[in-house]
Write an enzyme that holds these catalytic residues in place. Structure first.
Site, PDB file in Angstrom:
ATOM      1  N   GLU A  85       0.824  -1.206   0.000  1.00 37.60           N
ATOM      2  CA  GLU A  85       0.000   0.000   0.000  1.00 37.60           C
ATOM      3  C   GLU A  85       0.860   1.260   0.000  1.00 37.60           C
ATOM      4  O   GLU A  85       0.537   2.262  -0.650  1.00 37.60           O
ATOM      5  CB  GLU A  85      -0.917   0.003   1.222  1.00 37.60           C
ATOM      6  CG  GLU A  85      -1.806   1.235   1.315  1.00 37.60           C
ATOM      7  CD  GLU A  85      -2.604   1.297   2.609  1.00 37.60           C
ATOM      8  OE1 GLU A  85      -3.303   2.312   2.822  1.00 37.60           O
ATOM      9  OE2 GLU A  85      -2.515   0.343   3.418  1.00 37.60           O
TER      10      GLU A  85
ATOM     11  N   GLU B 276      -9.758   6.549   0.950  1.00 38.67           N
ATOM     12  CA  GLU B 276      -9.496   5.143   0.630  1.00 38.67           C
ATOM     13  C   GLU B 276      -9.809   4.959  -0.846  1.00 38.67           C
ATOM     14  O   GLU B 276     -10.965   4.975  -1.270  1.00 38.67           O
ATOM     15  CB  GLU B 276     -10.359   4.220   1.486  1.00 38.67           C
ATOM     16  CG  GLU B 276     -10.041   4.268   2.977  1.00 38.67           C
ATOM     17  CD  GLU B 276      -8.776   3.494   3.341  1.00 38.67           C
ATOM     18  OE1 GLU B 276      -8.043   3.053   2.422  1.00 38.67           O
ATOM     19  OE2 GLU B 276      -8.520   3.319   4.554  1.00 38.67           O
TER      20      GLU B 276
END
Length: 476
Positions: free
Chosen positions: A325, A440
């Site tokens: 990530e 997100e």
């Protein structure tokens, strides 16, 4: 030997700190090597250490280093000249005159056994030589600008040829990042530090020493740092700052030095609240009152802090194809930075620009210290393999408007499912004092989302969407 021309910032700087911190003469075995030649130090020309300040006789300054030195016995004044730099020092006086200006000395000159000794650190930093220190051999290696064996006035702030040994690291503060934004130099550290800050002239510069510190592993991996622990940061947006240099120049104590090269002398303010961030603020002359001028000194711009989630030792979520990530968030954040830098009404500050790990407190503290207008944190989501889409989080009510605007463009730019705007108590959206959101941008745990998220096209689109949201929020 030839006169030494102007060139390198440092002269004996490491030598100042690497000798034992004792109050008597250093060992007679101490040597000085200049351009490969060992200097012949006379019996009354030995290096001395007085209360932690390394001193050298003016005879060595004149005969071995080649500077013009004049001693006026009646007034007890030493005049040292090289090119257009003139220093006047008086025995037992803690103030010197440098090209007509008064400057405080770290240690006053002393008369010892009919020999005048002067502080190396002060004299050296006015004149310019490269130096490295071999602690085992008790030898200082000096390189003059015209010798061909140094790097001139290039990108290091400290030593030359020897690689310093920082010694035991368990009690040292780690410098994890150095950045310059919003006319402020920011040094991230992981322990409380007591920096020493002073100015120099010819050329003008601000010098920041952080004792009992080293470059952290994440710094070495993410920023420009060569094998000799030297590096530099180029500054393009602020004409008055030509370059920022940094180095690990001393191993006793281990000390990190940062030097800001400037076109002219500038006022500054040191901000060190022992919260992981040392700031040298150059907005002193322009600001009206503390905390009232976001955007850096009343320039009328909106200040945006962009946070690439995770980083360094924290990879974040691991995708279905084992990607991190932290790499996705940094890629998107850097694209956002590049786009915002084209906006004349916006200043952008990054919490990280490489694979480093600022703590959550580092991120929120940075935004708060800068009195930013908004804070935007970029993330990738993780959950069940069937979960897909984007969502935007905020904590405080004053962030709701920003969250709604940013989420609209996040849905448009990703083309993924709309999982709505949500409230949640997250550190970076809770502890920041300005409107703050966490985005997100898709699920790394979903094979369909992930296949898009690591493409240039998707990342470019998300970055454009974030910038559009920021501009709409500001009414631009």
């Amino acid at each position: 030997m030839k006169k030494l021309g102007f060139g390198v910032l440092m002269f004996f700087v490491m030598f100042m700190l690497v000798l034992p911190q004792i109050g008597h003469a250093a060992s007679g075995g101490t040597s000085i090597v200049l351009d490969g030649k060992t200097l012949n130090l006379p019996a009354n020309g030995q290096v001395q250490n007085l209360k932690g300040n390394v001193m050298i006789p003016i005879r060595v300054v004149s005969e071995e280093l080649g500077f013009d030195v004049n001693w006026e016995k009646k007034t007890r004044t030493v005049t040292i000249q090289q090119s257009d730099t003139v220093l006047k020092l008086v025995v037992d006086q803690s103030t010197a005159i440098v090209n007509g200006d008064s400057v405080k000395l770290p240690m006053a000159p002393k008369l010892v056994s009919d020999t005048v000794i002067v502080p190396l650190r002060f004299v050296g930093e006015q004149m310019g030589l490269q130096v490295s220190w071999d602690n085992q051999a008790k030898t200082a290696y000096l390189v003059s600008p015209n010798s061909g064996s140094g790097s001139g006035s290039g990108g290091n702030a400290g030593n030359g040829n020897q690689t310093p040994n920082p010694g035991p690291v368990e009690n040292l503060a780690n410098v994890s990042g150095i950045s310059f934004n919003n006319n402020q130099l920011m040094i991230a550290v992981d322990k409380n530090v007591k920096p020493s800050v002073f100015t120099m002239s010819g050329p003008d510069r601000i010098v920041i020493d952080i004792p009992n510190a080293r470059f952290g592993d994440s710094f070495a991996a993410g920023q420009n740092l060569d094998s000799n622990k030297n590096g530099s940061l180029q500054v393009s947006d602020y004409p008055g700052i030509s370059q920022i240099r940094y180095a690990l120049f001393s191993d006793n104590p281990s000390t990190v030095r940062v030097v800001m090269d400037m076109d002219s002398a500038k006022k500054y303010k040191l901000v060190n609240n022992n919260d992981g961030l040392v700031i040298i603020d150059l907005n002193v002359e322009d600001s009206t009152s503390p905390g009232t001028t976001p955007g850096g000194g009343g320039n009328g711009k909106k200040l945006v802090v962009i946070d690439a989630g995770h980083g360094g030792s924290d990879p974040g979520a691991i995708s279905v194809t084992k990607k991190n990530e932290k790499d996705f968030t940094l890629a998107v954040a850097l694209k956002v930075q590049a786009l915002l830098q084209k906006e004349s009404q916006i200043e952008v500050v990054m919490t990280r620009e490489s694979d480093t790990y600022p703590t959550l407190s580092d991120r929120s503290n940075l935004a708060n210290k800068l009195n930013a207008d908004i804070f935007v944190s970029i993330h990738g989501n993780s959950g069940p393999s069937t979960a897909t889409g984007v969502e935007t989080f905020y904590t405080r009510s004053d962030s709701a408007q920003l969250a709604n605007v940013m989420h609209k463009y996040l849905v448009q730019s990703t083309g993924l499912a709309d999982r709505k705007v949500k409230t949640q108590s997250l550190h970076v959206t809770r502890e920041t004092k300005m409107p703050a959101v966490l985005l997100e941008c898709g699920f790394l745990s979903n094979s369909s989302d992930e296949s898009k998220m690591f493409t240039e096209q998707f990342q470019d689109s998300v970055a454009n969407g974030i910038v559009k949201g920021i501009k709409e929020y500001f009414g631009m």
